[in-house]
Design a protein around this motif. Sequence first.
Motif, PDB file in Angstrom:
ATOM      1  N   VAL A 186      72.114  64.117   3.748  1.00 17.64           N
ATOM      2  CA  VAL A 186      70.874  64.272   4.493  1.00 17.64           C
ATOM      3  C   VAL A 186      70.403  65.718   4.360  1.00 17.64           C
ATOM      4  O   VAL A 186      71.071  66.539   3.721  1.00 17.64           O
ATOM      5  CB  VAL A 186      71.057  63.896   5.979  1.00 17.64           C
ATOM      6  N   VAL A 187      69.243  66.007   4.935  1.00 18.42           N
ATOM      7  CA  VAL A 187      68.654  67.340   4.840  1.00 18.42           C
ATOM      8  C   VAL A 187      68.818  68.045   6.181  1.00 18.42           C
ATOM      9  O   VAL A 187      68.346  67.556   7.204  1.00 18.42           O
ATOM     10  CB  VAL A 187      67.168  67.270   4.452  1.00 18.42           C
ATOM     11  N   THR A 188      69.479  69.181   6.171  1.00 20.38           N
ATOM     12  CA  THR A 188      69.697  69.952   7.392  1.00 20.38           C
ATOM     13  C   THR A 188      68.815  71.197   7.455  1.00 20.38           C
ATOM     14  O   THR A 188      68.781  71.876   8.475  1.00 20.38           O
ATOM     15  CB  THR A 188      71.173  70.354   7.513  1.00 20.38           C
ATOM     16  N   SER A 307      69.335  74.144  14.519  1.00 23.54           N
ATOM     17  CA  SER A 307      69.779  74.744  15.770  1.00 23.54           C
ATOM     18  C   SER A 307      71.199  74.270  16.079  1.00 23.54           C
ATOM     19  O   SER A 307      71.750  73.378  15.423  1.00 23.54           O
ATOM     20  CB  SER A 307      68.844  74.329  16.904  1.00 23.54           C
ATOM     21  N   ALA A 308      71.792  74.861  17.114  1.00 27.66           N
ATOM     22  CA  ALA A 308      73.132  74.424  17.527  1.00 27.66           C
ATOM     23  C   ALA A 308      73.110  72.955  17.935  1.00 27.66           C
ATOM     24  O   ALA A 308      74.036  72.191  17.595  1.00 27.66           O
ATOM     25  CB  ALA A 308      73.629  75.295  18.679  1.00 27.66           C
ATOM     26  N   LYS A 311      72.871  70.770  14.854  1.00 28.72           N
ATOM     27  CA  LYS A 311      74.158  70.712  14.177  1.00 28.72           C
ATOM     28  C   LYS A 311      75.070  69.688  14.841  1.00 28.72           C
ATOM     29  O   LYS A 311      75.778  68.932  14.157  1.00 28.72           O
ATOM     30  CB  LYS A 311      74.825  72.086  14.163  1.00 28.72           C
ATOM     31  N   GLN A 312      75.048  69.620  16.166  1.00 28.26           N
ATOM     32  CA  GLN A 312      75.848  68.621  16.871  1.00 28.26           C
ATOM     33  C   GLN A 312      75.410  67.206  16.511  1.00 28.26           C
ATOM     34  O   GLN A 312      76.252  66.321  16.293  1.00 28.26           O
ATOM     35  CB  GLN A 312      75.738  68.838  18.379  1.00 28.26           C
ATOM     36  N   ILE A 313      74.093  66.994  16.443  1.00 26.84           N
ATOM     37  CA  ILE A 313      73.593  65.660  16.091  1.00 26.84           C
ATOM     38  C   ILE A 313      73.930  65.332  14.642  1.00 26.84           C
ATOM     39  O   ILE A 313      74.282  64.193  14.316  1.00 26.84           O
ATOM     40  CB  ILE A 313      72.071  65.572  16.339  1.00 26.84           C
TER      41      ILE A 313
END
Length: 388
Positions: A186-188, A307-308, A311-313
């Motif tokens: 996926v794209v982060t 964002s933090a 990142k969790q998701i």
Amino acid sequence: MPSATPAQQAAILDWLDQQRPAMTELLEKIVNIDSGSYNKAGVDAVGRAIEEWFAAEGIATDRVPHGDFGDCIRAHVSGGEGNRPVLLMGHRDTVFPDGEAARRPFTVEGDIAYGPGVADMKAGLVMNAFVLAAFKRFGGAPYPLTGLYTSDEEIASPSSRPVIENEARNARVVFNAEPGRESGNVVTGRKGASFFKFRVTGVPAHSGGQHEKGVSAIGELAAKITALHGLTDYAAGTTVNVGIVSGGNAVNMVAPLAMAEVDVRFKTMTARDAVWERITEILQTAHVPGTSAEITESRGFLPLTQSAESKQIFELYTQAGAEVGLTIGGEFSGGSADSGFTAQVGAPTVCGTGPVGGRAHTPEEFMRLDTMVPRAKTVALAIMRLGA
């Protein structure tokens, strides 16, 4: 419900396991409708096909109308906690001209589907619809779900952006079903983009008899192009490209007008502000005395930054993928998307959650049909894990 029961989870995943033929059928229907960004009738026709499918599933929809571009469509599935929904997002428009669907309609060779917009991003629209339907069929989701089907992403969402940002401000999480990368990732992160047109005005004159009375807009444009290209900074991830130029009326006339279209890419909002300060200075500076310049059109995307919370998701999503046998990582993309708008208003966002595909914006565009169900199950599991 605070979280999915084991029985509900099994029912949702089992139902999705059986949906590849139905997904393919809906995908074929909407790929075979021309829906270039400026073709409001075509984009709205894709929307009607999706609305009809939702109606058959008992899922409520509404429209945000627009006079020039396609309407935005929202689908709603109730959930258990609060009024902050999970947002499943995608765009109905493509980059292709009218007649493209007739010239090369939806075709399948083994596990590979072809056709205009098949990966970018009509497969993602279909996948999101089936995820919404799975929760509707089996008792709702841990949180309310909204499916947002927008109309003009390929031209930087001039009409859809306010709708996207409004929905995202209230969203718990955003999954944007742009195509999964060919790697399966996926794209982060994505670059933001600015697209603008500007016009240079000079003074016309006969180039033989009264050359000295003319002021060349083309000469000024050439100087500005050199200065604009000089703003590219690969180390910072900022690029400036003058992609289209035009100007002049006759070979024996000093050019009174010249135009250019520019593509600017940047990784952060700080970088955007910095490059635009320089661009403004270049446009306001007359290298050829007597010329002037003005921007005539401007639109763009914001960067997707992780964002933090995002990142969790992302980690929750990749864990869900592992449960259905997928190995999913994160990638950075130089391309831009609506996910930048959702990220910049603070919504935790993962982009590229759609079925895997490649060669977007070309006649060779393809999508892997064997990824539709696993990617749908990954999104469904991620949503269920949100409520765990």
